[in-house]
Design a protein around this motif. Sequence first.
Motif, PDB file in Angstrom:
ATOM      1  N   TYR A  13       0.837  -1.190   0.000  1.00 20.88           N
ATOM      2  CA  TYR A  13       0.000   0.000   0.000  1.00 20.88           C
ATOM      3  C   TYR A  13       0.873   1.240   0.000  1.00 20.88           C
ATOM      4  N   PRO A  14       0.637   2.244  -0.800  1.00 18.63           N
ATOM      5  CA  PRO A  14      -0.429   2.357  -1.783  1.00 18.63           C
ATOM      6  C   PRO A  14      -0.155   1.575  -3.063  1.00 18.63           C
ATOM      7  N   MET A  15       1.110   1.139  -3.249  1.00 16.87           N
ATOM      8  CA  MET A  15       1.437   0.290  -4.397  1.00 16.87           C
ATOM      9  C   MET A  15       2.690  -0.505  -4.049  1.00 16.87           C
ATOM     10  N   PRO A  16       2.847  -1.677  -4.634  1.00 16.31           N
ATOM     11  CA  PRO A  16       4.069  -2.452  -4.399  1.00 16.31           C
ATOM     12  C   PRO A  16       5.280  -1.704  -4.966  1.00 16.31           C
ATOM     13  N   VAL A  17       6.412  -1.843  -4.302  1.00 20.35           N
ATOM     14  CA  VAL A  17       7.624  -1.198  -4.793  1.00 20.35           C
ATOM     15  C   VAL A  17       8.693  -2.244  -5.087  1.00 20.35           C
ATOM     16  N   MET A  18       9.504  -1.950  -6.074  1.00 22.31           N
ATOM     17  CA  MET A  18      10.607  -2.832  -6.436  1.00 22.31           C
ATOM     18  C   MET A  18      11.700  -2.699  -5.365  1.00 22.31           C
ATOM     19  N   PRO A  19      12.343  -3.782  -4.986  1.00 22.93           N
ATOM     20  CA  PRO A  19      13.397  -3.714  -3.964  1.00 22.93           C
ATOM     21  C   PRO A  19      14.727  -3.230  -4.550  1.00 22.93           C
ATOM     22  N   LEU A  20      14.783  -1.958  -4.912  1.00 27.64           N
ATOM     23  CA  LEU A  20      15.952  -1.410  -5.602  1.00 27.64           C
ATOM     24  C   LEU A  20      17.240  -1.545  -4.796  1.00 27.64           C
ATOM     25  N   GLY A  21      17.173  -1.259  -3.493  1.00 24.89           N
ATOM     26  CA  GLY A  21      18.380  -1.355  -2.670  1.00 24.89           C
ATOM     27  C   GLY A  21      18.945  -2.760  -2.667  1.00 24.89           C
ATOM     28  N   ALA A  22      18.082  -3.758  -2.480  1.00 28.69           N
ATOM     29  CA  ALA A  22      18.528  -5.154  -2.481  1.00 28.69           C
ATOM     30  C   ALA A  22      19.092  -5.541  -3.851  1.00 28.69           C
ATOM     31  N   CYS A  23      18.482  -5.031  -4.913  1.00 33.94           N
ATOM     32  CA  CYS A  23      18.986  -5.307  -6.268  1.00 33.94           C
ATOM     33  C   CYS A  23      20.361  -4.685  -6.469  1.00 33.94           C
ATOM     34  N   MET A  24      20.585  -3.499  -5.916  1.00 33.14           N
ATOM     35  CA  MET A  24      21.889  -2.841  -6.032  1.00 33.14           C
ATOM     36  C   MET A  24      22.960  -3.630  -5.275  1.00 33.14           C
ATOM     37  N   LEU A  65      19.248  -9.870   4.600  1.00 34.63           N
ATOM     38  CA  LEU A  65      17.853  -9.434   4.711  1.00 34.63           C
ATOM     39  C   LEU A  65      17.807  -7.935   4.487  1.00 34.63           C
ATOM     40  N   SER A  66      16.963  -7.504   3.575  1.00 31.81           N
ATOM     41  CA  SER A  66      16.760  -6.089   3.315  1.00 31.81           C
ATOM     42  C   SER A  66      15.444  -5.674   3.963  1.00 31.81           C
ATOM     43  N   VAL A  67      15.527  -4.730   4.881  1.00 27.77           N
ATOM     44  CA  VAL A  67      14.348  -4.294   5.642  1.00 27.77           C
ATOM     45  C   VAL A  67      14.026  -2.860   5.234  1.00 27.77           C
ATOM     46  N   ARG A  68      12.910  -2.686   4.553  1.00 31.98           N
ATOM     47  CA  ARG A  68      12.560  -1.367   4.008  1.00 31.98           C
ATOM     48  C   ARG A  68      11.693  -0.551   4.957  1.00 31.98           C
ATOM     49  N   ILE A 102      21.897  -7.985   7.996  1.00 32.40           N
ATOM     50  CA  ILE A 102      20.633  -7.247   7.924  1.00 32.40           C
ATOM     51  C   ILE A 102      20.939  -5.810   7.531  1.00 32.40           C
ATOM     52  N   GLY A 103      20.252  -5.331   6.504  1.00 36.72           N
ATOM     53  CA  GLY A 103      20.440  -3.964   6.038  1.00 36.72           C
ATOM     54  C   GLY A 103      19.142  -3.427   5.480  1.00 36.72           C
ATOM     55  N   GLY A 104      19.203  -2.281   4.863  1.00 37.59           N
ATOM     56  CA  GLY A 104      18.017  -1.694   4.264  1.00 37.59           C
ATOM     57  C   GLY A 104      17.674  -0.349   4.861  1.00 37.59           C
ATOM     58  N   ALA A 105      16.710   0.303   4.238  1.00 43.01           N
ATOM     59  CA  ALA A 105      16.329   1.666   4.627  1.00 43.01           C
ATOM     60  C   ALA A 105      15.887   1.758   6.086  1.00 43.01           C
ATOM     61  N   ALA A 106      15.171   0.778   6.580  1.00 45.22           N
ATOM     62  CA  ALA A 106      14.678   0.833   7.960  1.00 45.22           C
ATOM     63  C   ALA A 106      15.822   0.889   8.967  1.00 45.22           C
ATOM     64  N   LEU A 107      16.926   0.223   8.653  1.00 48.57           N
ATOM     65  CA  LEU A 107      18.055   0.226   9.581  1.00 48.57           C
ATOM     66  C   LEU A 107      18.744   1.574   9.663  1.00 48.57           C
ATOM     67  N   THR A 108      18.589   2.419   8.660  1.00 42.79           N
ATOM     68  CA  THR A 108      19.176   3.754   8.741  1.00 42.79           C
ATOM     69  C   THR A 108      18.365   4.633   9.686  1.00 42.79           C
ATOM     70  N   VAL A 109      17.123   4.267   9.952  1.00 38.78           N
ATOM     71  CA  VAL A 109      16.256   5.049  10.830  1.00 38.78           C
ATOM     72  C   VAL A 109      16.416   4.630  12.284  1.00 38.78           C
ATOM     73  N   MET A 110      16.375   3.333  12.552  1.00 36.04           N
ATOM     74  CA  MET A 110      16.478   2.854  13.935  1.00 36.04           C
ATOM     75  C   MET A 110      17.221   1.511  14.001  1.00 36.04           C
ATOM     76  N   PRO A 111      18.525   1.551  13.728  1.00 35.36           N
ATOM     77  CA  PRO A 111      19.290   0.304  13.628  1.00 35.36           C
ATOM     78  C   PRO A 111      19.359  -0.496  14.919  1.00 35.36           C
ATOM     79  N   GLU A 112      19.634   0.161  16.031  1.00 37.59           N
ATOM     80  CA  GLU A 112      19.787  -0.584  17.274  1.00 37.59           C
ATOM     81  C   GLU A 112      18.502  -1.280  17.678  1.00 37.59           C
TER      82      GLU A 112
END
Length: 152
Positions: A13-24, A65-68, A102-112
Amino acid sequence: MNVLIIPTNRNAYPMPVMPLGACMVAEAAEPAGHAVRLLDLMFAADPVGEVNRLIRAHRPEVIGLSVRNIDNNDMRLPAFYIDELAPILKAIRRASPAPVVIGGAALTVMPEEIMRATTGRDPAGAGRLRQHVLAHGLVCLERTGNSRHCGE
């Protein structure tokens, strides 16, 4: 090395997104000679079953694991997605002795907080993983055979 990268985002929601970070990350590891598989869980009816199936088929030596998303940002009907990682990690641990990154956008916000919620650990460097860092980390792991020496 056989590498399995799993984008864990299932929020369409609101639309599926491609996992660009994991692809990179996958794209950065391949030129270094690593065999990379990507398992996008977005549309998986049985995420744990898909993880188990691909681990048996691919026999990864490293699993990423990529956590968005952390949550859905909806105060009326909140959903916290980090809780959905626990069964995936449990399945990985049962099916494979491979180190998990474990990486991804979510970890840049609250990694610990995410690392504590998913692994019970608070590793140094969480949230600073970039595609080139993983490729270098794979080389270190391949050379030393010990993931403890590769994060320093």
